[in-house]
Design a protein around this motif. Structure first.
Motif, PDB file in Angstrom:
ATOM      1  N   SER A 224       0.859  -1.181   0.000  1.00 47.01           N
ATOM      2  CA  SER A 224       0.000   0.000   0.000  1.00 47.01           C
ATOM      3  C   SER A 224       0.894   1.230   0.000  1.00 47.01           C
ATOM      4  O   SER A 224       1.827   1.318   0.797  1.00 47.01           O
ATOM      5  CB  SER A 224      -0.904   0.017   1.233  1.00 47.01           C
ATOM      6  N   VAL A 225       0.595   2.159  -0.902  1.00 46.16           N
ATOM      7  CA  VAL A 225       1.418   3.363  -1.056  1.00 46.16           C
ATOM      8  C   VAL A 225       0.510   4.593  -1.004  1.00 46.16           C
ATOM      9  O   VAL A 225      -0.472   4.664  -1.752  1.00 46.16           O
ATOM     10  CB  VAL A 225       2.179   3.329  -2.406  1.00 46.16           C
ATOM     11  N   PRO A 226       0.827   5.572  -0.144  1.00 47.76           N
ATOM     12  CA  PRO A 226       0.048   6.806  -0.137  1.00 47.76           C
ATOM     13  C   PRO A 226       0.167   7.525  -1.489  1.00 47.76           C
ATOM     14  O   PRO A 226       1.217   7.486  -2.128  1.00 47.76           O
ATOM     15  CB  PRO A 226       0.698   7.650   0.961  1.00 47.76           C
ATOM     16  N   VAL A 227      -0.920   8.152  -1.899  1.00 53.12           N
ATOM     17  CA  VAL A 227      -0.949   8.933  -3.134  1.00 53.12           C
ATOM     18  C   VAL A 227      -1.285  10.371  -2.747  1.00 53.12           C
ATOM     19  O   VAL A 227      -2.299  10.628  -2.100  1.00 53.12           O
ATOM     20  CB  VAL A 227      -1.993   8.379  -4.126  1.00 53.12           C
ATOM     21  N   LEU A 228      -0.418  11.288  -3.132  1.00 52.98           N
ATOM     22  CA  LEU A 228      -0.603  12.712  -2.836  1.00 52.98           C
ATOM     23  C   LEU A 228      -0.517  13.496  -4.139  1.00 52.98           C
ATOM     24  O   LEU A 228       0.462  13.374  -4.876  1.00 52.98           O
ATOM     25  CB  LEU A 228       0.467  13.204  -1.857  1.00 52.98           C
ATOM     26  N   GLY A 229      -1.548  14.265  -4.425  1.00 52.73           N
ATOM     27  CA  GLY A 229      -1.568  15.048  -5.657  1.00 52.73           C
ATOM     28  C   GLY A 229      -1.441  14.185  -6.903  1.00 52.73           C
ATOM     29  O   GLY A 229      -0.857  14.608  -7.900  1.00 52.73           O
ATOM     30  N   GLY A 230      -1.985  12.974  -6.842  1.00 49.48           N
ATOM     31  CA  GLY A 230      -1.969  12.081  -8.004  1.00 49.48           C
ATOM     32  C   GLY A 230      -0.697  11.273  -8.184  1.00 49.48           C
ATOM     33  O   GLY A 230      -0.584  10.510  -9.129  1.00 49.48           O
TER      34      GLY A 230
ATOM     35  N   ALA B 222       3.659   8.640  -3.060  1.00 47.66           N
ATOM     36  CA  ALA B 222       4.535   9.339  -2.117  1.00 47.66           C
ATOM     37  C   ALA B 222       5.713   8.432  -1.755  1.00 47.66           C
ATOM     38  O   ALA B 222       5.956   8.116  -0.590  1.00 47.66           O
ATOM     39  CB  ALA B 222       3.750   9.755  -0.875  1.00 47.66           C
ATOM     40  N   LEU B 223       6.462   8.028  -2.772  1.00 47.43           N
ATOM     41  CA  LEU B 223       7.636   7.187  -2.584  1.00 47.43           C
ATOM     42  C   LEU B 223       8.847   8.058  -2.270  1.00 47.43           C
ATOM     43  O   LEU B 223       8.912   9.219  -2.689  1.00 47.43           O
ATOM     44  CB  LEU B 223       7.934   6.373  -3.851  1.00 47.43           C
ATOM     45  N   GLY B 224       9.809   7.475  -1.572  1.00 46.11           N
ATOM     46  CA  GLY B 224      11.074   8.154  -1.349  1.00 46.11           C
ATOM     47  C   GLY B 224      11.863   8.222  -2.648  1.00 46.11           C
ATOM     48  O   GLY B 224      11.536   7.557  -3.640  1.00 46.11           O
ATOM     49  N   THR B 225      12.919   8.991  -2.657  1.00 45.66           N
ATOM     50  CA  THR B 225      13.711   9.248  -3.857  1.00 45.66           C
ATOM     51  C   THR B 225      14.108   7.977  -4.591  1.00 45.66           C
ATOM     52  O   THR B 225      14.026   7.905  -5.809  1.00 45.66           O
ATOM     53  CB  THR B 225      14.976  10.044  -3.493  1.00 45.66           C
TER      54      THR B 225
END
Length: 136
Positions: A99-105, A108-111
């Protein structure tokens, strides 16, 4: 909720397959804003990892799994290629979900993070992956 199943051809050798591009495409097609991306592999012999790729970490993961789960005759589950029982233990260590948060489409993964399919089972060269977006 928006959901889609994709097909991934992993071939007959162990692989860490980067799904990040497919996840990004899916989020665009879903019109994603803020929410959660769930990635699911409906297979008993594959898993998902959020890991750096391209700098050797993907190969290191496969080497570590080979050390932890050798392809030998110790496994009670014995159908398929030699050592196949280890493939059925893999999802206990590399789960079939992420599960990965999605922000502004965008995820929100790290670099250096990528969403990857981990497949050590050469007996099953085609995998299905379910992508689901839940709006926040």
């Amino acid at each position: 909720m928006h959901s889609e199943e994709i097909e991934v051809r992993t071939g007959s050798s162990e692989v860490v397959h980067d799904l990040t591009g497919e996840c990004e495409r899916f989020l665009r097609s879903a019109g994603a804003e803020d929410g959660l991306l769930n990635v699911w592999v409906p297979h008993a012999t594959a898993g998902l990892a959020v890991i750096e790729t391209g700098a050797g970490s993907d190969h290191d993961l496969l080497a570590a799994l080979h050390d932890l789960l050798p392809a030998d005759d110790r496994w009670r589950h014995r159908h398929g290629s030699p050592g196949h029982g280890r493939d059925h233990v893999l999802p206990a260590l590399v789960p079939p979900y992420a599960s990965v948060p999605v922000l502004g489409g965008r995820m929100a993964l790290g670099t250096w993070q990528s969403v990857c399919l981990v497949d050590t089972n050469g007996d099953n060269p085609v995998r299905r992956v379910r992508l689901s977006y839940l709006a926040g």
